[in-house]
Design a protein around this motif. Sequence first.
Motif, PDB file in Angstrom:
ATOM      1  N   ALA A 124       0.830  -1.202   0.000  1.00 46.45           N
ATOM      2  CA  ALA A 124       0.000   0.000   0.000  1.00 46.45           C
ATOM      3  C   ALA A 124       0.869   1.258   0.000  1.00 46.45           C
ATOM      4  CB  ALA A 124      -0.925  -0.010   1.222  1.00 46.45           C
ATOM      5  N   MET A 125       1.974   1.254   0.744  1.00 44.04           N
ATOM      6  CA  MET A 125       2.861   2.415   0.779  1.00 44.04           C
ATOM      7  C   MET A 125       3.457   2.682  -0.610  1.00 44.04           C
ATOM      8  SD  MET A 125       6.263   3.062   3.117  1.00 44.04           S
ATOM      9  CE  MET A 125       7.100   1.632   2.415  1.00 44.04           C
ATOM     10  N   ARG A 126       3.886   1.616  -1.303  1.00 49.49           N
ATOM     11  CA  ARG A 126       4.442   1.813  -2.644  1.00 49.49           C
ATOM     12  C   ARG A 126       3.400   2.385  -3.598  1.00 49.49           C
ATOM     13  NH1 ARG A 126       7.315  -3.044  -1.407  1.00 49.49           N
ATOM     14  NH2 ARG A 126       5.655  -4.316  -2.314  1.00 49.49           N
ATOM     15  N   VAL A 127       2.152   1.926  -3.503  1.00 46.59           N
ATOM     16  CA  VAL A 127       1.089   2.449  -4.370  1.00 46.59           C
ATOM     17  C   VAL A 127       0.856   3.926  -4.087  1.00 46.59           C
ATOM     18  CG1 VAL A 127      -1.371   2.273  -4.920  1.00 46.59           C
ATOM     19  CG2 VAL A 127      -0.007   0.196  -4.636  1.00 46.59           C
ATOM     20  N   LEU A 128       0.811   4.301  -2.814  1.00 45.31           N
ATOM     21  CA  LEU A 128       0.582   5.708  -2.454  1.00 45.31           C
ATOM     22  C   LEU A 128       1.749   6.587  -2.872  1.00 45.31           C
ATOM     23  CD1 LEU A 128      -0.972   5.213   1.098  1.00 45.31           C
ATOM     24  CD2 LEU A 128      -2.175   5.810  -1.016  1.00 45.31           C
ATOM     25  N   GLN A 129       2.988   6.089  -2.758  1.00 44.94           N
ATOM     26  CA  GLN A 129       4.150   6.877  -3.152  1.00 44.94           C
ATOM     27  C   GLN A 129       4.202   7.104  -4.658  1.00 44.94           C
ATOM     28  OE1 GLN A 129       7.370   4.614  -1.467  1.00 44.94           O
ATOM     29  NE2 GLN A 129       7.280   5.687   0.516  1.00 44.94           N
TER      30      GLN A 129
ATOM     31  N   ALA B 157       1.605  11.053  -2.672  1.00 45.46           N
ATOM     32  CA  ALA B 157       3.028  10.799  -2.458  1.00 45.46           C
ATOM     33  C   ALA B 157       3.576  11.590  -1.282  1.00 45.46           C
ATOM     34  CB  ALA B 157       3.820  11.117  -3.723  1.00 45.46           C
ATOM     35  N   GLY B 158       2.960  12.760  -0.927  1.00 41.37           N
ATOM     36  CA  GLY B 158       3.502  13.592   0.142  1.00 41.37           C
ATOM     37  C   GLY B 158       2.963  13.279   1.518  1.00 41.37           C
ATOM     38  N   ILE B 159       2.106  12.235   1.647  1.00 42.20           N
ATOM     39  CA  ILE B 159       1.517  11.915   2.952  1.00 42.20           C
ATOM     40  C   ILE B 159       2.516  11.065   3.744  1.00 42.20           C
ATOM     41  CG2 ILE B 159      -0.397  10.805   4.155  1.00 42.20           C
ATOM     42  CD1 ILE B 159      -2.090  11.270   1.662  1.00 42.20           C
ATOM     43  N   PRO B 160       2.911  11.509   4.956  1.00 40.11           N
ATOM     44  CA  PRO B 160       3.830  10.672   5.764  1.00 40.11           C
ATOM     45  C   PRO B 160       3.099   9.431   6.279  1.00 40.11           C
ATOM     46  CG  PRO B 160       3.166  12.614   6.988  1.00 40.11           C
ATOM     47  CD  PRO B 160       2.614  12.807   5.610  1.00 40.11           C
ATOM     48  N   ILE B 161       3.787   8.296   6.190  1.00 46.93           N
ATOM     49  CA  ILE B 161       3.205   7.028   6.603  1.00 46.93           C
ATOM     50  C   ILE B 161       4.034   6.465   7.755  1.00 46.93           C
ATOM     51  CG2 ILE B 161       2.554   4.694   5.877  1.00 46.93           C
ATOM     52  CD1 ILE B 161       2.404   5.720   3.022  1.00 46.93           C
ATOM     53  N   ILE B 162       3.356   6.212   8.884  1.00 42.25           N
ATOM     54  CA  ILE B 162       4.019   5.660  10.062  1.00 42.25           C
ATOM     55  C   ILE B 162       3.668   4.176  10.153  1.00 42.25           C
ATOM     56  CG2 ILE B 162       4.220   5.759  12.568  1.00 42.25           C
ATOM     57  CD1 ILE B 162       3.368   8.693  12.397  1.00 42.25           C
ATOM     58  N   ALA B 163       4.701   3.322  10.192  1.00 43.70           N
ATOM     59  CA  ALA B 163       4.469   1.881  10.329  1.00 43.70           C
ATOM     60  C   ALA B 163       4.167   1.562  11.781  1.00 43.70           C
ATOM     61  CB  ALA B 163       5.692   1.110   9.861  1.00 43.70           C
ATOM     62  N   VAL B 164       3.070   0.789  11.985  1.00 44.05           N
ATOM     63  CA  VAL B 164       2.723   0.299  13.317  1.00 44.05           C
ATOM     64  C   VAL B 164       2.595  -1.214  13.184  1.00 44.05           C
ATOM     65  CG1 VAL B 164       1.132   0.448  15.249  1.00 44.05           C
ATOM     66  CG2 VAL B 164       1.482   2.439  13.769  1.00 44.05           C
ATOM     67  N   SER B 165       3.689  -1.927  13.517  1.00 41.80           N
ATOM     68  CA  SER B 165       3.743  -3.343  13.165  1.00 41.80           C
ATOM     69  C   SER B 165       4.340  -4.143  14.298  1.00 41.80           C
ATOM     70  CB  SER B 165       4.577  -3.527  11.892  1.00 41.80           C
ATOM     71  OG  SER B 165       4.765  -4.905  11.623  1.00 41.80           O
ATOM     72  N   ALA B 166       3.945  -5.430  14.359  1.00 41.70           N
ATOM     73  CA  ALA B 166       4.538  -6.356  15.326  1.00 41.70           C
ATOM     74  C   ALA B 166       5.768  -7.039  14.774  1.00 41.70           C
ATOM     75  CB  ALA B 166       3.505  -7.418  15.725  1.00 41.70           C
TER      76      ALA B 166
ATOM     77  N   LEU C  64      12.098   1.454   6.936  1.00 39.26           N
ATOM     78  CA  LEU C  64      12.508   2.866   6.857  1.00 39.26           C
ATOM     79  C   LEU C  64      13.168   3.166   5.520  1.00 39.26           C
ATOM     80  CD1 LEU C  64      13.887   3.303  10.487  1.00 39.26           C
ATOM     81  CD2 LEU C  64      11.728   4.194   9.563  1.00 39.26           C
ATOM     82  N   GLU C  65      13.958   2.218   5.001  1.00 37.36           N
ATOM     83  CA  GLU C  65      14.596   2.427   3.703  1.00 37.36           C
ATOM     84  C   GLU C  65      13.573   2.506   2.581  1.00 37.36           C
ATOM     85  OE1 GLU C  65      18.736   0.039   4.787  1.00 37.36           O
ATOM     86  OE2 GLU C  65      17.329  -0.759   3.303  1.00 37.36           O
ATOM     87  N   GLN C  66      12.465   1.784   2.706  1.00 36.70           N
ATOM     88  CA  GLN C  66      11.453   1.796   1.651  1.00 36.70           C
ATOM     89  C   GLN C  66      10.540   3.013   1.718  1.00 36.70           C
ATOM     90  OE1 GLN C  66       9.336  -1.917   1.674  1.00 36.70           O
ATOM     91  NE2 GLN C  66      11.208  -3.145   1.392  1.00 36.70           N
ATOM     92  N   GLY C  67      10.586   3.829   2.796  1.00 37.36           N
ATOM     93  CA  GLY C  67       9.836   5.083   2.798  1.00 37.36           C
ATOM     94  C   GLY C  67       8.959   5.357   3.978  1.00 37.36           C
ATOM     95  N   TYR C  68       8.932   4.483   5.012  1.00 33.66           N
ATOM     96  CA  TYR C  68       8.135   4.813   6.189  1.00 33.66           C
ATOM     97  C   TYR C  68       8.720   6.045   6.882  1.00 33.66           C
ATOM     98  CZ  TYR C  68       5.378   0.516   6.128  1.00 33.66           C
ATOM     99  OH  TYR C  68       4.497  -0.472   5.799  1.00 33.66           O
ATOM    100  N   PHE C  69       7.809   6.940   7.382  1.00 36.20           N
ATOM    101  CA  PHE C  69       8.251   8.127   8.107  1.00 36.20           C
ATOM    102  C   PHE C  69       8.819   7.731   9.462  1.00 36.20           C
ATOM    103  CE2 PHE C  69       8.420  12.495   9.191  1.00 36.20           C
ATOM    104  CZ  PHE C  69       8.014  12.624  10.502  1.00 36.20           C
ATOM    105  N   ARG C  70       8.115   6.916  10.160  1.00 34.16           N
ATOM    106  CA  ARG C  70       8.583   6.328  11.413  1.00 34.16           C
ATOM    107  C   ARG C  70       8.190   4.852  11.429  1.00 34.16           C
ATOM    108  NH1 ARG C  70       9.239   9.977  15.814  1.00 34.16           N
ATOM    109  NH2 ARG C  70      10.298  11.823  14.999  1.00 34.16           N
ATOM    110  N   TYR C  71       8.805   4.081  12.315  1.00 34.70           N
ATOM    111  CA  TYR C  71       8.480   2.648  12.435  1.00 34.70           C
ATOM    112  C   TYR C  71       8.264   2.358  13.920  1.00 34.70           C
ATOM    113  CZ  TYR C  71       8.519  -2.268  11.044  1.00 34.70           C
ATOM    114  OH  TYR C  71       8.165  -3.569  10.766  1.00 34.70           O
ATOM    115  N   LEU C  72       6.972   2.195  14.310  1.00 34.24           N
ATOM    116  CA  LEU C  72       6.610   1.879  15.698  1.00 34.24           C
ATOM    117  C   LEU C  72       6.383   0.379  15.822  1.00 34.24           C
ATOM    118  CD1 LEU C  72       4.129   4.779  16.525  1.00 34.24           C
ATOM    119  CD2 LEU C  72       6.583   4.676  16.961  1.00 34.24           C
ATOM    120  N   VAL C  73       7.044  -0.232  16.820  1.00 27.58           N
ATOM    121  CA  VAL C  73       6.950  -1.673  17.018  1.00 27.58           C
ATOM    122  C   VAL C  73       5.917  -1.959  18.092  1.00 27.58           C
ATOM    123  CG1 VAL C  73       8.204  -3.738  17.724  1.00 27.58           C
ATOM    124  CG2 VAL C  73       9.338  -2.003  16.312  1.00 27.58           C
TER     125      VAL C  73
END
Length: 680
Positions: free
Chosen positions: A610-615, A621-630, A641-650
Amino acid sequence: MSNTSLRRSLGTKLRLAILGTTLVALVLALGTMIAYDLRTWHRGWIADVQAQADLLGHASAEDLAAGNPRGAQDALATLRLQPRLRNAAVYDAQGRLFAGWHAAGSDAPPTTLARTDADAGAGASHDLLVRSPIVDQGRTLGTVTVRARDEIDERIAGYAAVSLGLVLLALAITWAVSGWLKAIVLRPLAAMADIARDAVQHGVSSRRAAKLGEDEVGELVDAFNGLLAEIERRKSEQDAAAADKDREVAERRHAQQEVMRLNEELERRVHDRTAQLESSNRDLQLATREAESANRAKSEFLSNMSHELRTPLNAIIGFGQLLNHADAGGDPERNRGFVQHIVDAGNHLLTLINEILNLAQIESGKVTISLEPVELREVLEECHALTRTASAQRGIRLVFPMETPLSVSADRTRLKQVLLNLLSNAVKYNREHGAVIVECTAGDQGRIRVAVQDTGNGLTPDQLRQLFQPFNRLGLDNTTIEGSGIGLVLTKRLVELMGGTIGVRSTPGTGSTFWIDLRSAEPAAMPRAPSRPRLPTPSELVGDPQLATILCVDDNRANLALLTEALSLRTDCMVLTATDGQAGVDMARSHSPDVILMDNNMPIMSGREAMRVLQQDPATAGIPIIAVSAAAMPAMVSSGLEQGYFRYLVKPYDLVDLTDAIDAAIDMSRRGGVAPDADA
């Protein structure tokens, strides 16, 4: 084979070749001549009889017209001068006998003319029958028939006698000629063969072959004698040199034997050393592969276990923080919902931990199995009672055997655990209003089979190969069906500990059948899949333009509720929700949120997809995306983070970290650009 037999064999072959050639030539020549002569004679004979019939018809025309049979009888009587004629007759136009004649000892002509007789051809007993019409002034008055004896058999017999005599005479002459050829050709060859045999077997090279003529055979004898002379000369020279070399050979033989002994010793040592090195290399490669495989298995196990443990922990910690928040009190119903989420997540976490501990105990050999006779009827009744509620919630019909007298040798507690696990999976992965069928059958060699059949979607061949791997949910990780992927692994280990085997048959689109075989003696209900939260309509989103729009995308109902409740404490944001990646993309395109909170593992479309489609879409493309993942492994965080997440919350995350990440993303979004932050 002796020299005499060789000469006799070659001479016999020569004679047979000459005789065969002569015989074939004579047979072909005589056969062709006789066939041509017989054909010519037969055609002439038919022509003669046809002429006789034509003459009789001409002579009898007036008598037949005048009704004078005597004149016709006289004309027919002239045929007695032809000894080969048997009978003749004149028939009127109606086919009645008008006049007839037959030779002595021959049958009289028939009284009526047979309509089916051929105009000319062979009759009975090789007779020749010729028929000729009697025509006067264009009018057919009758018919003349003449029957003659066909003498072709006599002529063939005569030809055969003459041909046999000629063949015998030719063969006698050929036999004599072949004997002469044998004497002048084979005698010198036989002599040379005897001399060559003596030279080879006994070393006698002084004999010479006799020359009988100046032809090619004579030239061959001269060449053979010259060859023998050259052999004799060279042999004498070799004998003279052999004595000089014997001493040298004796001296070198000893030296060669010593060198060979040393070479053999060196080759043996090199071979032994090479074999040791190859064996060491194979052991090293095998150990390397085993270490790499074990390392990969450990990494995959730790990654999967981390993900599965963090997911319920996220709900527990998050809702606990909400309950502990100063502004959270006041609504008991809301607080009870939070507590229920915590309890549900805790139960799920407890089940997962118990399964991991059970698996670890089995792998370490610390599980004790007590085998005893167990009646299947009692165990199945208990399993039926425990799975009845879960199956009824989805309208799934349970079909158990009415009565089974079979018993198995098993650990009763572990057998019940195995059957409950298989029944639970059959209900959980079944279609709505489907069926689960349990069958017990006695097999060969004192084995009892218990089979659990469902009417679900079935498994593909690739899924069947991965079925009994820990934490492998066969591509079902992104579905709403909960599970850890450990249950079937535990079931397999327990069945094997009880001395049994487990297997599966499945057809995609039809369903699956899991079975266990035990010596002469299957799952617990899971919670229903959560319903998808209702998405707000565009009219509900109309509000203060200063409010930040936050889109939360997560397929887990508890995690989505936690995000919604956490963000409800903020007065500066409006929350949108989506339960899969594709729905999140659609919501982002239609509502252009300021920030997107995105889970990774979701159905239909994952978070990274989904992030790649939005980018790739200029509008989003300008919407920051924060990953919230287990997915908490460092490699997963770094790659995200390398692929484009703004932040990565575990998961489980701290609400303070969530607030900080959202504030930074809103600030970046309103300033018109996104600069991904590497901090998790």
